[in-house]
Design a protein around this motif. Structure first.
Motif, mmCIF file in Angstrom:
data_model
loop_
_atom_site.group_PDB
_atom_site.id
_atom_site.type_symbol
_atom_site.label_atom_id
_atom_site.label_comp_id
_atom_site.label_asym_id
_atom_site.label_seq_id
_atom_site.Cartn_x
_atom_site.Cartn_y
_atom_site.Cartn_z
ATOM 1 N N LEU A 264 0.823 -1.206 0.000
ATOM 2 C CA LEU A 264 0.000 0.000 0.000
ATOM 3 C C LEU A 264 0.861 1.262 0.000
ATOM 4 N N ASN A 265 0.286 2.356 -0.484
ATOM 5 C CA ASN A 265 0.916 3.666 -0.346
ATOM 6 C C ASN A 265 0.868 4.065 1.118
ATOM 7 N N MET A 266 1.665 5.052 1.493
ATOM 8 C CA MET A 266 1.697 5.490 2.891
ATOM 9 C C MET A 266 0.340 5.997 3.372
ATOM 10 N N ASP A 267 -0.481 6.518 2.470
ATOM 11 C CA ASP A 267 -1.804 7.023 2.876
ATOM 12 C C ASP A 267 -2.875 5.919 2.892
ATOM 13 N N GLY A 268 -2.467 4.675 2.671
ATOM 14 C CA GLY A 268 -3.398 3.552 2.719
ATOM 15 C C GLY A 268 -4.051 3.214 1.394
ATOM 16 N N THR A 269 -3.816 4.030 0.375
ATOM 17 C CA THR A 269 -4.384 3.720 -0.934
ATOM 18 C C THR A 269 -3.563 2.622 -1.606
ATOM 19 N N LEU B 184 6.381 0.076 4.953
ATOM 20 C CA LEU B 184 7.644 0.317 5.654
ATOM 21 C C LEU B 184 8.438 -0.934 6.013
ATOM 22 N N THR B 185 7.989 -2.130 5.647
ATOM 23 C CA THR B 185 8.780 -3.314 5.998
ATOM 24 C C THR B 185 10.121 -3.326 5.259
#
Length: 141
Positions: A65-70, A100-101
């Motif tokens: 996912l993108n950082m904003d959850g999209t 972020l993993t």
């Protein structure tokens, strides 16, 4: 108390797929492999060997996912990979937020004095471990 299922986690990518295994009850993973992939498709014979060796009860597939959850364009391929795991090995696959993993795995590598690059298979294996550990932590909540 968590169940004692055997888990196999995948850090999905178009070119490389990190693999880790672990036990739900223990809550941590152990990186086992880095599989070469072509457009997100691994050598299924290598996957079959890992499944045969480790006999997982559940597959965990990282959802990029993108950082904003999209969703990213890779999410579709990751879900397709998960469906193929289910179809081939007749075991459930669960998608796990993997934000972020890979970043964390690279930071750990740097902290150990290694410079992560595309040849550093430890980053992919560690990212798969983090996916497994993230799922275990959320499953025990």
């Amino acid at each position: 108390m968590p169940e004692s299922r055997s888990l196999m986690a995948f850090d999905f990518g178009e070119k490389w797929i990190g693999v880790a295994v672990g036990q739900e009850m223990l809550g941590y993973g152990s990186g086992k492999a880095r599989l070469k992939a072509r457009d997100g498709i691994p050598d299924w014979n290598q996957v079959a060997e890992l499944v045969e060796d480790w006999q997982p009860d559940l597959f965990l597939v990282g959802l990029p996912l993108n950082m904003d959850g999209t969703e990213t364009w890779l999410c579709h391929l990751a879900r397709k990979f998960a469906r193929r795991l289910e179809g081939r090995y007749h075991r459930p696959a669960t998608m796990v937020d993997e934000r972020l993993t890979t970043h964390e795995a690279k930071q750990e590598s740097l902290a150990q004095g290694r410079v992560p690059d595309h040849a550093d298979e430890g980053v992919d294996r560690r990212a798969a471990e983090l996916i497994l550990e993230t799922w275990c932590a959320s499953a025990s909540d």
